[in-house]
Scaffold this active site. Structure first.
Site, PDB file in Angstrom:
ATOM      1  N   HIS A   1      31.719  34.474  49.165  1.00 16.90           N
ATOM      2  CA  HIS A   1      31.191  34.417  47.896  1.00 16.90           C
ATOM      3  C   HIS A   1      32.510  34.206  46.901  1.00 16.90           C
ATOM      4  O   HIS A   1      32.455  33.674  45.897  1.00 16.90           O
ATOM      5  CB  HIS A   1      30.762  35.983  47.762  1.00 16.90           C
ATOM      6  CG  HIS A   1      30.267  36.335  46.404  1.00 16.90           C
ATOM      7  ND1 HIS A   1      28.806  36.021  45.809  1.00 16.90           N
ATOM      8  CD2 HIS A   1      30.760  36.706  45.159  1.00 16.90           C
ATOM      9  CE1 HIS A   1      28.945  36.497  44.550  1.00 16.90           C
ATOM     10  NE2 HIS A   1      29.933  36.950  44.135  1.00 16.90           N
ATOM     11  N   GLU A   2      33.665  34.915  47.051  1.00 18.01           N
ATOM     12  CA  GLU A   2      34.487  35.040  46.392  1.00 18.01           C
ATOM     13  C   GLU A   2      35.256  33.727  46.265  1.00 18.01           C
ATOM     14  O   GLU A   2      35.819  33.212  45.509  1.00 18.01           O
ATOM     15  CB  GLU A   2      35.604  36.000  46.649  1.00 18.01           C
ATOM     16  CG  GLU A   2      35.244  37.421  46.517  1.00 18.01           C
ATOM     17  CD  GLU A   2      34.427  37.814  44.846  1.00 18.01           C
ATOM     18  OE1 GLU A   2      35.104  37.226  44.045  1.00 18.01           O
ATOM     19  OE2 GLU A   2      33.756  38.613  44.962  1.00 18.01           O
TER      20      GLU A   2
ATOM     21  N   HIS B   1      33.859  31.547  43.823  1.00 18.97           N
ATOM     22  CA  HIS B   1      34.285  31.584  42.452  1.00 18.97           C
ATOM     23  C   HIS B   1      35.771  30.939  42.353  1.00 18.97           C
ATOM     24  O   HIS B   1      36.282  30.270  41.276  1.00 18.97           O
ATOM     25  CB  HIS B   1      34.607  33.039  41.970  1.00 18.97           C
ATOM     26  CG  HIS B   1      33.355  33.777  41.841  1.00 18.97           C
ATOM     27  ND1 HIS B   1      32.423  33.416  41.040  1.00 18.97           N
ATOM     28  CD2 HIS B   1      32.881  34.879  42.285  1.00 18.97           C
ATOM     29  CE1 HIS B   1      31.244  34.362  41.043  1.00 18.97           C
ATOM     30  NE2 HIS B   1      31.658  35.263  41.855  1.00 18.97           N
TER      31      HIS B   1
END
Length: 453
Positions: free
Chosen positions: A22-23, A26
């Protein structure tokens, strides 16, 4: 103790994988948009390990493995040198900020597809979707023991898990659904399950039982475990006896015995109970004795309990080749996305109890440990669903979550100027309260479902 350690380990592994992807979404898009990333952290709190790369980004693994974050250069977080202003997140166009924010959930959705692909290629062992016992709605639909469920609604069901996952949403919606079955004789027929006739309130965790459907692999064999002293069976039946017939009626599973004993008791007199013992077939004469329940209702017993059954070997597999697994994984991800969104809608509308939809770390840890014990394909399937859940839930329009930031940027696009700092601050407080409430509900459900029950 072993279960606790295993559950904790698989919780850390699962969250570590999901949060990292997920990170990284980003991070990767931020870097491509020219934003300087100050820190990439898996977990919160003090650092267990950290390293600073040549580009100045600090990579860190923190003590609390219940999340993570990517810290970007931003004027709202402190002074930024004039030479670095072009690399600040808040100085990027609204489209770049949208891309960076949405990249985390998209990474989880991509990971979901990859994990489903891995599950299909490895092959997930399971049980065949063969009916073992029917009653209630299932019996009224014409289902018979030995029927194989080929399709539930528009979803093919090569395994029992697939059949169960297709039946549960229909039961929760009280929606009638067609079943395509192959009968024991080999013919293909269609049955209609009238799920609209389910009670308004039923145990959602036992939806398939409420339908009246028991799969073949969950049938308890009619093997005697214990004979109670001073009962009709005492001295006649023995531990290990397999009951094959009562009063001339065939017994296939333990559940067949109760109704036959009641019928025999109401008829009165003795009857022959046929058993298999040490390779021999015996016919033994027995007469049930009348008992009364706490509310005074009469019932008849022989005085036996079932032997503890062992689960049979799995006899089916959900498997595709590497190429065929690609569209299969995409279809599964789309299907599970629809089901998750529908479940969220049921929870908000009150059609499903929230204790059955919001899970906390204890439930996730125990599920991860249980799935890992069943093999890598089962664990990948759970990880795929968790990744999908993380991606979808992060898109909810709640401030603090990615969906909340996305909402701010969509408002900015509509009004032509950024949302005011005051409005954003108020939204952050509201979002924090909502998240704390959601976490509290998750922990409460954990306690109720895992420690109280």
């Amino acid at each position: 103790m072993a279960e606790f350690v295993g559950s904790l380990w698989w919780l850390i592994v699962s969250l570590g994988v999901l949060v990292t992807f997920h990170e990284f979404g980003h991070y990767w898009v931020a870097r491509r948009c020219g934003v300087r990333v100050l820190r990439f952290s898996v977990g919160f709190g003090p650092a267990l390990w950290s390293r600073r790369a040549k580009d100045g980004t600090e990579y860190m693994v923190a003590v609390i493995p219940l999340g993570g974050y990517v810290k970007m250069l931003d004027e709202r977080g402190g002074d930024v040198a004039p030479a670095e202003l072009a690399q600040a997140f808040n100085r990027q166009s609204v489209w770049k900020r949208i891309a960076i924010v949405i990249a985390g959930p998209v990474a989880n959705l991509l990971l979901c597809v990859m994990l489903f692909w891995g599950m299909f290629v490895i092959g997930r062992p399971d049980y065949a979707p063969v009916v073992g016992h029917v009653e209630g709605i299932a019996a009224e639909a014409g289902l018979q023991p030995g029927d194989r469920l080929l399709q539930v609604g528009d979803r093919a069901t090569p395994t029992w898990s697939e059949a169960q996952l297709a039946l549960i949403p229909a039961a929760l919606d009280h929606a009638d659904i067609p079943l395509q079955v192959r009968t024991a004789s080999g013919s293909t027929d269609t049955r209609e399950l009238a799920l609209s006739r389910l009670p308004a309130e039923f145990d959602e965790r036992r939806a398939v039982e409420a339908i009246g459907l028991t799969p073949r692999h969950l049938l308890v064999p009619p093997r005697v475990g214990r004979v109670a002293p001073d009962t009709p069976a005492w001295g006649i039946l023995a531990e290990g006896d397999r009951i094959s017939a009562i009063d001339g009626r065939q017994v296939d599973a333990w559940g067949d015995i109760g109704p036959l004993v009641q019928r025999l008791g109401e008829r009165g007199g003795k009857a022959m109970v046929e058993v298999e013992r040490d390779g021999d077939r015996l016919a033994l004469e027995l007469q049930p004795v009348r008992m009364e329940s706490e509310d005074g209702e009469p019932y008849w017993v022989l005085g036996i309990t079932s032997a503890r059954p062992e689960m049979p070997a799995m006899d089916a597999e959900l498997h595709y080749g590497p190429v065929a697994a690609v569209p299969a994984a995409l279809r599964e991800a789309v299907h599970q996305t629809r089901e998750l969104v529908a479940m969220i809608g049921r929870a908000f509308s009150g059609r499903v109890a929230v204790e059955n939809t919001v899970a906390g770390p204890i439930t996730i840890a125990r599920a991860a440990n249980a799935y890992a014990d069943q093999g890598p394909a089962w664990y990948l399937s759970l990880l795929a669903l968790l990744s999908l859940s993380l991606g979808i839930l992060n898109l909810l329009p709640i401030p603090i979550l990615d969906g909340g930031h996305l909402l701010y940027y969509l408002i900015e696009l509509a009004k032509g100027s950024p949302v005011s700092e005051r409005a954003m601050a108020a939204g952050q407080y509201i979002g924090l309260v909502l998240i704390i409430g959601l976490m509290g509900l998750a922990f409460y459900n954990d306690i109720v479902n895992n420690l109280v029950h």
